[in-house]
Design a protein around this motif. Structure first.
Motif, PDB file in Angstrom:
ATOM      1  N   ASN A   6     116.441 -34.146-117.992  1.00 49.76           N
ATOM      2  CA  ASN A   6     117.746 -34.373-117.374  1.00 49.76           C
ATOM      3  C   ASN A   6     118.835 -33.914-118.337  1.00 49.76           C
ATOM      4  N   LYS A   7     119.737 -33.079-117.883  1.00 52.73           N
ATOM      5  CA  LYS A   7     120.808 -32.528-118.730  1.00 52.73           C
ATOM      6  C   LYS A   7     121.594 -33.635-119.425  1.00 52.73           C
ATOM      7  N   ASP A   8     121.979 -34.665-118.685  1.00 58.74           N
ATOM      8  CA  ASP A   8     122.800 -35.736-119.251  1.00 58.74           C
ATOM      9  C   ASP A   8     122.053 -36.525-120.325  1.00 58.74           C
ATOM     10  N   SER A  44     119.603 -35.527-122.091  1.00 56.47           N
ATOM     11  CA  SER A  44     119.143 -34.673-123.188  1.00 56.47           C
ATOM     12  C   SER A  44     120.234 -34.476-124.235  1.00 56.47           C
ATOM     13  N   GLN A 102     128.368 -30.224-126.881  1.00 52.84           N
ATOM     14  CA  GLN A 102     127.123 -30.736-126.302  1.00 52.84           C
ATOM     15  C   GLN A 102     126.094 -30.899-127.418  1.00 52.84           C
TER      16      GLN A 102
END
Length: 103
Positions: free
Chosen positions: A33-35, A37, A82
Motif C-alpha cells: 500500500n502506497k500510504d 509504505s 516521501q
C-alpha cells in the motif's frame, strides 16, 4: 528489492542487502500500500508507532534511544517528501547502532 537498496544507498555509505531484506520481510504486506509504505515525519502518531513498533520490538531500543534515532533520521531525510518505510527503518537501525539485530 533492488529499489529499496537503491533508495537506502542515497543516504547510507554502505548498504547491507541482508538487512534491507530483513526489513522488507518485517514490513510485509504494509509495503504493498502506497500510504503504509511511507513514513510521515510530520505526524507525531506515526513516529510514535515507529518508536513503539519497529524500534522497540525489532531493535529492542528504549523509548529515549528510539526517539533520538528517529530525530536523527528525520533530520537526514529532511528535504525528502516521501520517506520510504524501508529506508527510514534502515537509517534508524544504522543511527542507533542496531543493524546487527536485523541480520
Amino acid at each position: 528489492m533492488s529499489d529499496y537498496v537503491a533508495d537506502v544507498k542515497k543516504y547510507a555509505s554502505s548498504v547491507d542487502e541482508a538487512v534491507v531484506d530483513a526489513i522488507v520481510k518485517y514490513c510485509g504486506i504494509a509495503l504493498r500500500n502506497k500510504d503504509s509504505s511511507l513514513v510521515s515525519a510530520s505526524d507525531k502518531a506515526e513516529l510514535d508507532r515507529v518508536r513503539d513498533g519497529f524500534a522497540k520490538k525489532k531493535l529492542e531500543l528504549a523509548p529515549e534511544a528510539a526517539e533520538a534515532g528517529i530525530a536523527k533520521v528525520c533530520e537526514t531525510l529532511k528535504g525528502v517528501n516521501q520517506k520510504g518505510r524501508v529506508t527510514f527503518y534502515y537509517l534508524l537501525a544504522e543511527a542507533t547502532g542496531t543493524l546487527d539485530k536485523l541480520r
